[in-house]
Scaffold this motif. Sequence first.
Motif, short mmCIF file in Angstrom:
data_model
loop_
_atom_site.label_atom_id
_atom_site.label_comp_id
_atom_site.label_asym_id
_atom_site.label_seq_id
_atom_site.Cartn_x
_atom_site.Cartn_y
_atom_site.Cartn_z
N TYR A 8 8.80 -1.70 -12.31
CA TYR A 8 8.77 -1.25 -13.74
C TYR A 8 9.71 -2.02 -14.57
O TYR A 8 9.75 -2.61 -15.39
N LEU A 9 11.16 -2.34 -14.11
CA LEU A 9 12.29 -3.18 -14.54
C LEU A 9 11.78 -4.61 -14.74
O LEU A 9 12.09 -5.22 -15.57
N LEU A 10 11.08 -5.18 -13.53
CA LEU A 10 10.65 -6.41 -13.45
C LEU A 10 9.49 -6.79 -14.77
O LEU A 10 9.55 -7.81 -15.38
N ASN A 47 0.83 -1.23 -0.01
CA ASN A 47 -0.12 -0.07 0.23
C ASN A 47 0.81 1.22 0.03
O ASN A 47 0.24 2.44 -0.43
N MET A 48 1.93 1.11 0.50
CA MET A 48 2.86 2.37 0.49
C MET A 48 3.13 2.90 -0.89
O MET A 48 3.61 4.10 -1.11
N LEU A 49 2.90 2.13 -1.89
CA LEU A 49 3.32 2.39 -3.34
C LEU A 49 2.12 3.09 -4.16
O LEU A 49 2.30 3.18 -5.32
N SER A 89 19.11 -0.94 -8.44
CA SER A 89 17.70 -0.27 -8.27
C SER A 89 17.58 -1.17 -6.39
O SER A 89 17.45 -0.45 -5.83
N VAL A 90 17.80 -2.47 -6.53
CA VAL A 90 17.83 -3.16 -5.21
C VAL A 90 18.65 -2.58 -4.07
O VAL A 90 18.50 -2.45 -3.17
N LEU A 109 12.94 5.67 -1.47
CA LEU A 109 12.74 4.47 -1.45
C LEU A 109 11.45 4.10 -2.16
O LEU A 109 11.57 3.00 -3.00
N LYS A 110 10.47 4.85 -1.84
CA LYS A 110 9.18 4.77 -2.74
C LYS A 110 9.32 4.56 -4.33
O LYS A 110 8.74 3.85 -5.10
N GLY A 111 10.02 5.71 -4.71
CA GLY A 111 10.35 5.93 -6.33
C GLY A 111 11.22 4.80 -6.61
O GLY A 111 10.92 4.24 -7.72
N GLU A 112 12.09 4.24 -5.96
CA GLU A 112 13.03 3.19 -6.36
C GLU A 112 12.44 1.83 -6.50
O GLU A 112 12.50 1.14 -7.28
N LEU A 113 11.34 1.51 -5.39
CA LEU A 113 10.52 0.36 -5.59
C LEU A 113 9.52 0.45 -6.75
O LEU A 113 9.59 -0.70 -7.47
#
Length: 259
Positions: free
Chosen positions: A183-185, A113-115, A155-156, A174-178
Motif C-alpha cells: 500500500y505504501l509503495l 500467494n500468501m497475500l 514497515s520493513v 507479517l501478512k498484514g504488514e506486507l
Amino acid sequence: MFGKNQIIQNLVAYLRYQNLYAIKEKCQHGSIQVPYSYYDCGIPDYFTSVPLHWHSEMELNYIKSGNVFFKYEDQTISAKPGDIFLIQPNVLHAIMSDEHSSFFYDTIVFHQNMLVGSYDDRCYTDILLPIFSSRRRVLVPVSQEPPGYHELHDSVRTIMQCAHKNLATSDLLLKGELLRLFYLLASTPGLCTEHTVSAKSRMTETLWPVLTYIQKHHSESVTIEQLAKIAHMSSSYFMSCFKQNFGLGAIEYLNQVRI
C-alpha cells in the motif's frame, strides 16, 4: 498447422526459457505451512557474494550496515545502510561485496500467494498483480530521500522482526504488514513505474546463454574464447559487454559460481 515463422518464434521462446531456467535459483524458500524464509546475512563474513540468479518468489532486503553493490537487471546500484531493496519475481539480480568493508542485511523471501485472498478483487488486479508480474517496477533502492520513507522503513523492520520470530501468531502480523508495505509503495508518488525494456536489458538477455553455459560447465576448463563464441561476439567485445551488463568480468563470475 503452424507456419514457419511461428515455429521459429516458438523455438526461440523455448531456448530462452532453457537459458533462464539454468540460472534459476534451486534453493526452496519456505513451505506450504510457512511460505517464507528469513535470512540474517553478512558479506563476506557469512559468504563472499551472491551470484547472478532469479527466482519466482519476491525478495525483500533491508541494509543494516556496510556498503555493497546490488546487480539488478541492467543496473549496478551502490547500497547503503537504511536502503530497502524489493526484488520482484523473475528479475535477474546479484550482490557483490565492497572489498574494503563488511556488509550486513536482513532478507525475507516470500511467495506472493500468501497475500492473496481473492484473484478478482480490484486491490489484487489493480495494485498487487502488476507488481507481482513485474509489469510495474518498484524503485530500487528505496532510500531515505523520498517522502514517506520513515513509514516504509518502520514497515520493513516490522516485517523482518515477524519473520525472525517464525511463529503462527507473528505470521498474521507479517501478512498484514506486507500488504501495508505494498500500500505504501503504491500510494507514494515516484516509487512505482510502468516497466519498459531497455536496449541494455536486451543485451543482458543476449548474454543469458553464457550464464547458462557457466552454470552447467563451471567445473570444467572454460575460456573467454569459448564464452565469446556462445554469445557470437569477438573476445574483446564480449568481455566489455559482460563487464558492463553484470558489473564483473566473466572469469570473476565463473569463479563465484565455482565457490
